[in-house]
Design a protein around this motif. Structure first.
Motif, mmCIF file in Angstrom:
data_model
loop_
_atom_site.group_PDB
_atom_site.id
_atom_site.type_symbol
_atom_site.label_atom_id
_atom_site.label_comp_id
_atom_site.label_asym_id
_atom_site.label_seq_id
_atom_site.Cartn_x
_atom_site.Cartn_y
_atom_site.Cartn_z
ATOM 1 N N GLN A 84 0.833 -1.206 0.000
ATOM 2 C CA GLN A 84 0.000 0.000 0.000
ATOM 3 C C GLN A 84 0.868 1.258 0.000
ATOM 4 O O GLN A 84 0.546 2.233 -0.688
ATOM 5 C CB GLN A 84 -0.924 -0.001 1.227
ATOM 6 N N GLN A 85 1.937 1.249 0.756
ATOM 7 C CA GLN A 85 2.836 2.403 0.776
ATOM 8 C C GLN A 85 3.460 2.630 -0.591
ATOM 9 O O GLN A 85 3.585 3.766 -1.054
ATOM 10 C CB GLN A 85 3.924 2.213 1.850
ATOM 11 N N GLN A 86 3.840 1.544 -1.247
ATOM 12 C CA GLN A 86 4.424 1.654 -2.585
ATOM 13 C C GLN A 86 3.397 2.205 -3.575
ATOM 14 O O GLN A 86 3.706 3.103 -4.368
ATOM 15 C CB GLN A 86 4.933 0.285 -3.052
ATOM 16 N N MET A 87 2.163 1.683 -3.488
ATOM 17 C CA MET A 87 1.122 2.168 -4.389
ATOM 18 C C MET A 87 0.819 3.635 -4.122
ATOM 19 O O MET A 87 0.614 4.422 -5.054
ATOM 20 C CB MET A 87 -0.152 1.326 -4.239
ATOM 21 N N TYR A 88 0.819 4.044 -2.852
ATOM 22 C CA TYR A 88 0.556 5.445 -2.519
ATOM 23 C C TYR A 88 1.677 6.335 -3.055
ATOM 24 O O TYR A 88 1.410 7.421 -3.582
ATOM 25 C CB TYR A 88 0.392 5.620 -1.008
ATOM 26 N N GLU A 93 3.323 10.270 -7.163
ATOM 27 C CA GLU A 93 4.141 10.650 -8.326
ATOM 28 C C GLU A 93 3.256 10.877 -9.550
ATOM 29 O O GLU A 93 3.442 11.852 -10.281
ATOM 30 C CB GLU A 93 5.185 9.569 -8.621
ATOM 31 N N TYR A 94 2.283 10.017 -9.767
ATOM 32 C CA TYR A 94 1.349 10.189 -10.898
ATOM 33 C C TYR A 94 0.581 11.500 -10.743
ATOM 34 O O TYR A 94 0.406 12.242 -11.703
ATOM 35 C CB TYR A 94 0.394 8.991 -10.959
#
Length: 114
Positions: A84-88, A93-94
């Motif tokens: 979840q942290q990586q996706m956030y 960035e997006y």
């Protein structure tokens, strides 16, 4: 010695034999009865002791399995939190890139109408 049982047996035997013999025989019968009863109680206690030991072993095995499952669950939650942290971070960035493109687009439109 169980006096109530002894008296009952003496009374019954006195009908077919003399009283002193009935008393002696009744004492032997009650003594044998009490030994048998004690033996059965001891066997039952031994059986219960064995059952308690088996339950204790089973409980320890289940607790060990629980600890292992808990460890695995904690690890999966850690992995989920990291994902979840990586996706956030990727979302942030997006979003930054999208905001930058909208800013560029707004500036281009302003230049076009100026």
């Amino acid at each position: 010695m169980n006096t109530q049982l002894l008296t009952q047996i003496v009374d019954e035997l006195s009908g077919v034999m003399d009283r002193p013999a009935a008393e002696k025989l009744a004492q032997v019968v009650v003594s044998v009865y009490e030994r048998l009863h004690e033996s059965l109680v001891i066997r039952r206690l031994d059986s219960l002791e064995t059952a308690v030991r088996q339950l204790a072993v089973s409980q320890q095995q289940m607790y060990t399995e629980f600890q292992e499952h808990r460890k695995q669950t904690d690890e999966r939650f850690r992995e989920l939190r990291e994902a979840q942290q990586q996706m956030y971070a990727e979302f942030q960035e997006y979003r930054r890139q999208t905001d930058e493109r909208f800013r560029e687009l707004r500036e281009a439109q302003q230049q076009m109408y100026a």
